[in-house]
Design an enzyme around this catalytic site. Structure first.
Site, mmCIF file in Angstrom:
data_model
loop_
_atom_site.group_PDB
_atom_site.id
_atom_site.type_symbol
_atom_site.label_atom_id
_atom_site.label_comp_id
_atom_site.label_asym_id
_atom_site.label_seq_id
_atom_site.Cartn_x
_atom_site.Cartn_y
_atom_site.Cartn_z
ATOM 1 N N ASP A 46 0.857 -1.180 0.000
ATOM 2 C CA ASP A 46 0.000 0.000 0.000
ATOM 3 C C ASP A 46 0.891 1.227 0.000
ATOM 4 O OD1 ASP A 46 -1.878 2.026 0.452
ATOM 5 O OD2 ASP A 46 -3.108 0.770 1.756
ATOM 6 N N ARG A 56 -0.119 4.454 -0.170
ATOM 7 C CA ARG A 56 -0.833 5.683 0.180
ATOM 8 C C ARG A 56 -0.342 6.262 1.506
ATOM 9 N NH1 ARG A 56 -6.788 3.203 -0.089
ATOM 10 N NH2 ARG A 56 -5.635 1.614 1.068
#
Length: 403
Positions: free
Chosen positions: A334, A336
């Site tokens: 991930d 983000r």
């Protein structure tokens, strides 16, 4: 994902770039110049043009392996004072070499131990060969085999820059001769500015447009657009009802952090649950007395971008799950962060929310950004026969709270 705690101490926010122009507000000017430099460097990488990365240990000339042209390779050779290597994530290097590549666990700031370097024989210094080495979905017909090489200083930061450009983290790199590089007119960016870019971008967000936009499931809705000083893609806040008024009355409105998903949100893709989550969140906010705010963030594919998400889908069709497909491309599970989300909520006058999510990382990330999370509201939708394995992977490997 609790990086917000360090926003004011990262990169150029702590050490203004040396290229800053004196002004009445020197810190702000330095930050704007740093954001501009990183944005321009990322844009040049996307065009296949080499850029210079300045580090305390020296300067690297780098180009993105998936898009570099023959001219770009010639410019690297002209600017370099040493042999070029190919920088890859260790998992991708292991696939290319067909043997394990030892490496250290990733660190928040990035280290050279997270990068592998391959020595490139002359036959591999071509755009077609480099694309095959960079992209696990490309046909691999190579005239020669690369070998391991020493990882140059600044390699991890260079990989960060490729990710900011939403390119595959695969770069041709060489130590640069400053004089030769200067004659070529290549853009230059400081490593500290690259590292500080996510925090600086969030801190520079500004409201640029706002309008009432009645929605099918929420007639009382407004959209506020935010843009950072780097001039990149806008993020949107969709306000349903008057959540800022509820905040003033001591009530916590609903909130959802939603990463854009072209395939799911717009096309109704069955491979994910993004479309139902988007529309379901707006319906719930419209029915809630406190209203709500949906942050629609330009972080497609958990931050890897639409093109790389499509590549990940190809790898999933070959048997990998969501997490391993991202890693095979050279990305983390991930990519983000939630700095942008925290800044947007503060800008619309909301500091306390009930978060619509199944992802515990969002709870921790938002709290680390100074937003009070009054509670979690489950936001689960039934599998559709296509996304069943995707949802199981979310629960088993990403820790999502699905039952």
């Amino acid at each position: 994902m609790t990086e917000c705690q360090d926003m004011t101490t990262m990169g150029h926010l702590a050490s203004p770039t040396q290229d800053a122009v004196p002004s009445p507000d020197g810190t702000a000017m330095a930050g704007a110049l740093a954001l501009r430099a990183v944005h321009r460097a990322a844009s040049d990488l996307r065009r296949g043009t080499p850029v210079l990365l300045r580090t305390p240990e020296g300067t690297l000339v780098v180009a993105a392996a998936e898009v570099v042209s023959a001219r770009g390779l010639a410019e690297i050779v002209a600017a370099a004072h040493g042999p070029a290597v190919l920088l890859l994530a260790p998992v991708r290097a292991a696939a290319v070499l067909q043997r394990p590549v030892p490496h250290a666990a990733p660190s928040p700031m990035g280290t050279e131990a997270e990068v592998a370097a391959l020595r490139l024989p002359p036959l591999l210094l071509s755009p077609a060969a480099l694309r095959s080495l960079a992209d696990p979905t490309a046909e691999r017909l190579l005239p020669a085999e690369p070998e391991r090489a020493a990882v140059p200083a600044g390699a991890a930061v260079a990989m960060r820059l490729a990710k900011l450009a939403r390119l595959l983290p695969a770069l041709v790199a060489a130590p640069a001769a400053e004089a030769a590089a200067g004659r070529l007119g290549l853009l230059s960016v400081a490593a500290s500015d690259v590292l500080g870019h996510p925090a600086g971008m969030a801190a520079s967000l500004a409201r640029v447009a706002e309008a009432r936009v009645p929605l099918e499931d929420a007639p009382d809705a407004r959209i506020v657009a935010f843009r950072a000083a780097d001039g990149g893609i806008e993020h949107l806040a969709i306000l349903v009802g008057r959540p800022e008024d509820a905040q003033g009355e001591g009530r916590a409105p609903l909130a959802r952090i939603h990463s854009e998903c072209f395939t799911g949100d717009l096309l109704g893709s069955l491979r994910c649950d993004c479309g139902p989550q988007l529309r379901g969140a707006i319906r719930r906010m419209a029915a809630d007395p406190a209203g709500g705010v949906l942050l629609y963030l330009a972080q497609e594919g958990r931050g890897i971008g639409l093109v790389n998400k499509l590549r990940a889908y190809t790898l999933q069709d070959a048997g990998l799950d969501t997490l391993d497909a991202n890693r095979a491309l050279g990305y983390g599970a991930d990519e983000r962060n939630f700095w942008v989300a925290g800044e947007m909520l503060r800008a619309v006058g909301i500091g306390r929310v009930r978060l619509l999510t199944n992802n515990p990382d969002k709870l921790a990330g938002l709290a680390a950004c100074g937003i009070a999370v009054a509670g979690r509201e489950a936001h689960q939708f039934e599998a559709n026969g296509v996304n069943d394995e995707y949802l199981r992977t979310k629960a088993a490997r990403f820790g999502h709270l699905l039952v």
